[in-house]
Design a protein around this motif. Structure first.
Motif, PDB file in Angstrom:
ATOM      1  N   TYR A  11     -18.543  37.112 130.602  1.00  0.00           N
ATOM      2  CA  TYR A  11     -17.216  37.708 130.425  1.00  0.00           C
ATOM      3  C   TYR A  11     -16.138  36.631 130.374  1.00  0.00           C
ATOM      4  CZ  TYR A  11     -14.207  41.794 130.175  1.00  0.00           C
ATOM      5  OH  TYR A  11     -13.345  42.769 129.729  1.00  0.00           O
ATOM      6  N   LEU A  12     -14.945  37.053 130.036  1.00  0.00           N
ATOM      7  CA  LEU A  12     -13.804  36.154 129.862  1.00  0.00           C
ATOM      8  C   LEU A  12     -13.597  35.265 131.082  1.00  0.00           C
ATOM      9  CD1 LEU A  12     -11.501  38.938 128.427  1.00  0.00           C
ATOM     10  CD2 LEU A  12     -12.339  36.998 127.111  1.00  0.00           C
ATOM     11  N   GLY A  13     -13.623  33.952 130.866  1.00  0.00           N
ATOM     12  CA  GLY A  13     -13.337  33.007 131.937  1.00  0.00           C
ATOM     13  C   GLY A  13     -14.465  32.734 132.897  1.00  0.00           C
ATOM     14  N   ALA A  14     -15.667  33.233 132.611  1.00  0.00           N
ATOM     15  CA  ALA A  14     -16.780  33.061 133.547  1.00  0.00           C
ATOM     16  C   ALA A  14     -17.263  31.613 133.629  1.00  0.00           C
ATOM     17  CB  ALA A  14     -17.946  33.973 133.161  1.00  0.00           C
ATOM     18  N   GLY A  15     -17.111  30.869 132.527  1.00  0.00           N
ATOM     19  CA  GLY A  15     -17.553  29.474 132.532  1.00  0.00           C
ATOM     20  C   GLY A  15     -18.468  29.118 131.371  1.00  0.00           C
ATOM     21  N   LYS A  16     -18.427  29.914 130.290  1.00  0.00           N
ATOM     22  CA  LYS A  16     -19.313  29.676 129.147  1.00  0.00           C
ATOM     23  C   LYS A  16     -19.081  28.301 128.519  1.00  0.00           C
ATOM     24  CE  LYS A  16     -17.978  33.311 126.900  1.00  0.00           C
ATOM     25  NZ  LYS A  16     -16.999  33.780 127.896  1.00  0.00           N
ATOM     26  N   LEU A 222       3.005  33.289 135.804  1.00  0.00           N
ATOM     27  CA  LEU A 222       1.561  33.474 135.874  1.00  0.00           C
ATOM     28  C   LEU A 222       1.161  34.345 137.057  1.00  0.00           C
ATOM     29  CD1 LEU A 222       0.328  29.859 135.024  1.00  0.00           C
ATOM     30  CD2 LEU A 222       0.324  31.858 133.519  1.00  0.00           C
ATOM     31  N   ASP A 223       1.892  34.233 138.153  1.00  0.00           N
ATOM     32  CA  ASP A 223       1.582  35.031 139.335  1.00  0.00           C
ATOM     33  C   ASP A 223       1.956  36.496 139.161  1.00  0.00           C
ATOM     34  OD1 ASP A 223       0.559  32.878 140.733  1.00  0.00           O
ATOM     35  OD2 ASP A 223       2.482  32.354 141.650  1.00  0.00           O
ATOM     36  N   GLU A 224       2.877  36.782 138.224  1.00  0.00           N
ATOM     37  CA  GLU A 224       3.409  38.140 138.108  1.00  0.00           C
ATOM     38  C   GLU A 224       3.039  38.850 136.809  1.00  0.00           C
ATOM     39  OE1 GLU A 224       7.604  37.706 138.590  1.00  0.00           O
ATOM     40  OE2 GLU A 224       7.476  37.239 140.748  1.00  0.00           O
ATOM     41  N   VAL A 225       2.440  38.163 135.851  1.00  0.00           N
ATOM     42  CA  VAL A 225       2.150  38.767 134.552  1.00  0.00           C
ATOM     43  C   VAL A 225       1.213  39.968 134.709  1.00  0.00           C
ATOM     44  CG1 VAL A 225       0.184  37.244 134.062  1.00  0.00           C
ATOM     45  CG2 VAL A 225       1.518  38.242 132.168  1.00  0.00           C
ATOM     46  N   ARG A 230      -6.961  37.192 130.705  1.00  0.00           N
ATOM     47  CA  ARG A 230      -7.330  35.831 130.314  1.00  0.00           C
ATOM     48  C   ARG A 230      -6.199  35.165 129.542  1.00  0.00           C
ATOM     49  NH1 ARG A 230      -9.657  31.275 130.915  1.00  0.00           N
ATOM     50  NH2 ARG A 230     -11.430  30.617 129.646  1.00  0.00           N
ATOM     51  N   ILE A 231      -5.834  33.942 129.936  1.00  0.00           N
ATOM     52  CA  ILE A 231      -4.908  33.114 129.167  1.00  0.00           C
ATOM     53  C   ILE A 231      -5.528  31.729 129.083  1.00  0.00           C
ATOM     54  CG2 ILE A 231      -2.544  32.283 128.871  1.00  0.00           C
ATOM     55  CD1 ILE A 231      -1.666  34.232 131.067  1.00  0.00           C
ATOM     56  N   LYS A 232      -5.578  31.205 127.878  1.00  0.00           N
ATOM     57  CA  LYS A 232      -6.089  29.849 127.730  1.00  0.00           C
ATOM     58  C   LYS A 232      -5.320  29.135 126.626  1.00  0.00           C
ATOM     59  CE  LYS A 232     -10.192  27.080 128.035  1.00  0.00           C
ATOM     60  NZ  LYS A 232     -11.603  27.043 128.400  1.00  0.00           N
ATOM     61  N   GLY A 233      -5.044  27.858 126.845  1.00  0.00           N
ATOM     62  CA  GLY A 233      -4.349  27.092 125.821  1.00  0.00           C
ATOM     63  C   GLY A 233      -3.534  25.972 126.435  1.00  0.00           C
ATOM     64  N   ALA A 249      -5.954  36.545 137.397  1.00  0.00           N
ATOM     65  CA  ALA A 249      -4.858  36.158 138.293  1.00  0.00           C
ATOM     66  C   ALA A 249      -5.079  34.828 139.005  1.00  0.00           C
ATOM     67  CB  ALA A 249      -4.576  37.253 139.329  1.00  0.00           C
ATOM     68  N   ARG A 250      -6.195  34.167 138.736  1.00  0.00           N
ATOM     69  CA  ARG A 250      -6.421  32.820 139.259  1.00  0.00           C
ATOM     70  C   ARG A 250      -6.238  31.839 138.106  1.00  0.00           C
ATOM     71  NH1 ARG A 250      -9.217  31.006 143.720  1.00  0.00           N
ATOM     72  NH2 ARG A 250     -10.149  33.054 144.056  1.00  0.00           N
ATOM     73  N   TRP A 251      -5.506  30.753 138.345  1.00  0.00           N
ATOM     74  CA  TRP A 251      -5.232  29.849 137.231  1.00  0.00           C
ATOM     75  C   TRP A 251      -5.152  28.391 137.681  1.00  0.00           C
ATOM     76  CZ3 TRP A 251      -0.590  27.252 137.919  1.00  0.00           C
ATOM     77  CH2 TRP A 251       0.351  27.848 138.776  1.00  0.00           C
ATOM     78  N   THR A 252      -5.393  27.511 136.721  1.00  0.00           N
ATOM     79  CA  THR A 252      -5.297  26.067 136.949  1.00  0.00           C
ATOM     80  C   THR A 252      -4.588  25.415 135.767  1.00  0.00           C
ATOM     81  OG1 THR A 252      -7.445  25.630 135.894  1.00  0.00           O
ATOM     82  CG2 THR A 252      -7.440  25.986 138.290  1.00  0.00           C
ATOM     83  N   LEU A 253      -3.961  24.288 136.036  1.00  0.00           N
ATOM     84  CA  LEU A 253      -3.318  23.482 135.008  1.00  0.00           C
ATOM     85  C   LEU A 253      -3.820  22.053 135.140  1.00  0.00           C
ATOM     86  CD1 LEU A 253       0.392  24.716 135.273  1.00  0.00           C
ATOM     87  CD2 LEU A 253      -1.001  24.827 133.193  1.00  0.00           C
ATOM     88  N   GLU A 254      -4.203  21.462 134.015  1.00  0.00           N
ATOM     89  CA  GLU A 254      -4.605  20.069 134.043  1.00  0.00           C
ATOM     90  C   GLU A 254      -4.013  19.343 132.840  1.00  0.00           C
ATOM     91  OE1 GLU A 254      -8.800  19.302 132.631  1.00  0.00           O
ATOM     92  OE2 GLU A 254      -9.012  21.387 133.313  1.00  0.00           O
ATOM     93  N   LYS A 255      -3.621  18.098 133.033  1.00  0.00           N
ATOM     94  CA  LYS A 255      -2.993  17.330 131.966  1.00  0.00           C
ATOM     95  C   LYS A 255      -3.936  17.196 130.780  1.00  0.00           C
ATOM     96  CE  LYS A 255       0.209  14.700 134.860  1.00  0.00           C
ATOM     97  NZ  LYS A 255       0.664  13.358 135.296  1.00  0.00           N
TER      98      LYS A 255
END
Length: 283
Positions: A11-16, A222-225, A230-233, A249-255
Motif C-alpha cells: 500500500y501507499l508509503g509501505a516501503g516499496k 502537514l500536521d493538519e491536512v 500520501r504526499i511525496k515529492g 499523518a507521519r512525515w519526514t523531510l530530507e535534503k
C-alpha cells in the motif's frame, strides 16, 4: 526464453521503493525496472535513475485496471531495448496484485517469479481495518515483508493480523526493507492466484508545483491536512530542496536536489483548499 519478473506490491508509503533501492544496491544482475505511479508525476523514478538502472514509467493510472493494455507493451519495450536478466515491477500503492498476476501470466515472453508485498506495520497498527487493495495485496503475496517494525512496540499483534489474511506465505520483519536478497529469490511462486477481481477504489491524485515555503508553516500544514493519505515529492524550504515523504499523518523531510513538485493521493481531497493553504499553483 522468458524473462523473470519480481512483482513488488504494497500500500501507499509501505516501503516499496525502499525495497527496490535495496535490491538494486545489492544485486549484480542486469536489472530493468517498470514503475507504475498513480499520479502524473514520477517522483520515485528520479531516485531510482541515480542507480544507473534502466527504468520505464507507467503514469496517470493503476497498472492493474486503467493501464492494463500498457503493461505488456512496457515489458516488451524493456526486453527489446535492454535485454535484462530480471525485471522488477513496482506497482502503485492501490494496485491489486491478483489482477497483475493474471495479466503477467498471459504474457508469453515473461514469467512471474515471486510476488512480494510490503506491509507498513505502523500504519496497520494505527488503521487496523485492512480492506480493499491493501487486503488483496497481502492475500496475493508469495512473500510478505512486515516493514517499519521499529515503529511498533508489540509486533505480535500485527503479525497475527497479517497471518489471518495470508495463512501460508513467509513473513519477514524488516526495518527500511533491509532483507537478505537470497530470501527474496528463493521463494517459489504460489499457485493460489486464480482469477481477476473487480478493482474499485476511490483514491484521487493531483500534483502541484511548490514555491519556497516557511518550514514552521509547512510543518503545521502537514500536521493538519485532511483526507490525504500520501504526499511525496520535492519542496523548497528556505531555498533548499527537500524530499517529502508523508504517509498516514507521519512525515519526514530530507535534503535533496529535486524540483519543487508534490504529488497528493487521498480520498475526497479538497484540492483548492490544499493549494490555498500552501499558496501554491497547480501544474
Amino acid at each position: 526464453m522468458q524473462t523473470p519478473i519480481i512483482l513488488i506490491s504494497g500500500y501507499l508509503g509501505a516501503g516499496k521503493t525502499t525495497l527496490l533501492k535495496h535490491i538494486l544496491k545489492h544485486t549484480d544482475k542486469k536489472v530493468a525496472v517498470l514503475m507504475n505511479e498513480f499520479g502524473e508525476v514520477g517522483i520515485d523514478t528520479k531516485e531510482i535513475q541515480k542507480e544507473n538502472i534502466n527504468v520505464k514509467e507507467l503514469l496517470e493510472g493503476c497498472v492493474c485496471c486503467s493501464l492494463q493494455g500498457e503493461l505488456e507493451a512496457g515489458l516488451k519495450e524493456i526486453i527489446d531495448n535492454y535485454a535484462p536478466e530480471v525485471i522488477i515491477v513496482e506497482t502503485t500503492g492501490i494496485a491489486e496484485a491478483d489482477n497483475l498476476v493474471v495479466d503477467i501470466k498471459d504474457v508469453d515472453f515473461v514469467k512471474l517469479d515471486v510476488v512480494i508485498t510490503v506491509v507498513d506495520a505502523d500504519i496497520m497498527l494505527r488503521f487496523p481495518d485492512v480492506k480493499g487493495s491493501a487486503k488483496i495485496q497481502i492475500e496475493a503475496a508469495d512473500l510478505i515483508l512486515l516493514n517499519k517494525v521499529d515503529l511498533v512496540d508489540d509486533i505480535s499483534v500485527i503479525f497475527k493480523k497479517v497471518r489471518e489474511l495470508n495463512g501460508k506465505s513467509p513473513i519477514i520483519e524488516t526495518e527500511y526493507c533491509a532483507v537478505d536478497l537470497s530470501l527474496l529469490m528463493s521463494v517459489e511462486i504460489g499457485h493460489h492466484h486464480l482469477k481477476k477481481s473487480d478493482h474499485h477504489h476511490h483514491m484521487q491524485s493531483f500534483s502541484v508545483g511548490v514555491k519556497n515555503v516557511d518550514k514552521e508553516k509547512f510543518s503545521k500544514f502537514l500536521d493538519e491536512v485532511k483526507n490525504v493519505f500520501r504526499i511525496k515529492g520535492y519542496v523548497f524550504i528556505e531555498g533548499q530542496s527537500h524530499l517529502l515523504n508523508y504517509v498516514g499523518a507521519r512525515w519526514t523531510l530530507e535534503k535533496s536536489e529535486g524540483a519543487g513538485k508534490l504529488v497528493f493521493i487521498g480520498e475526497n481531497m479538497n484540492k483548492q483548499a490544499i493549494i490555498t493553504a500552501l499558496n501554491i499553483t497547480s501544474l
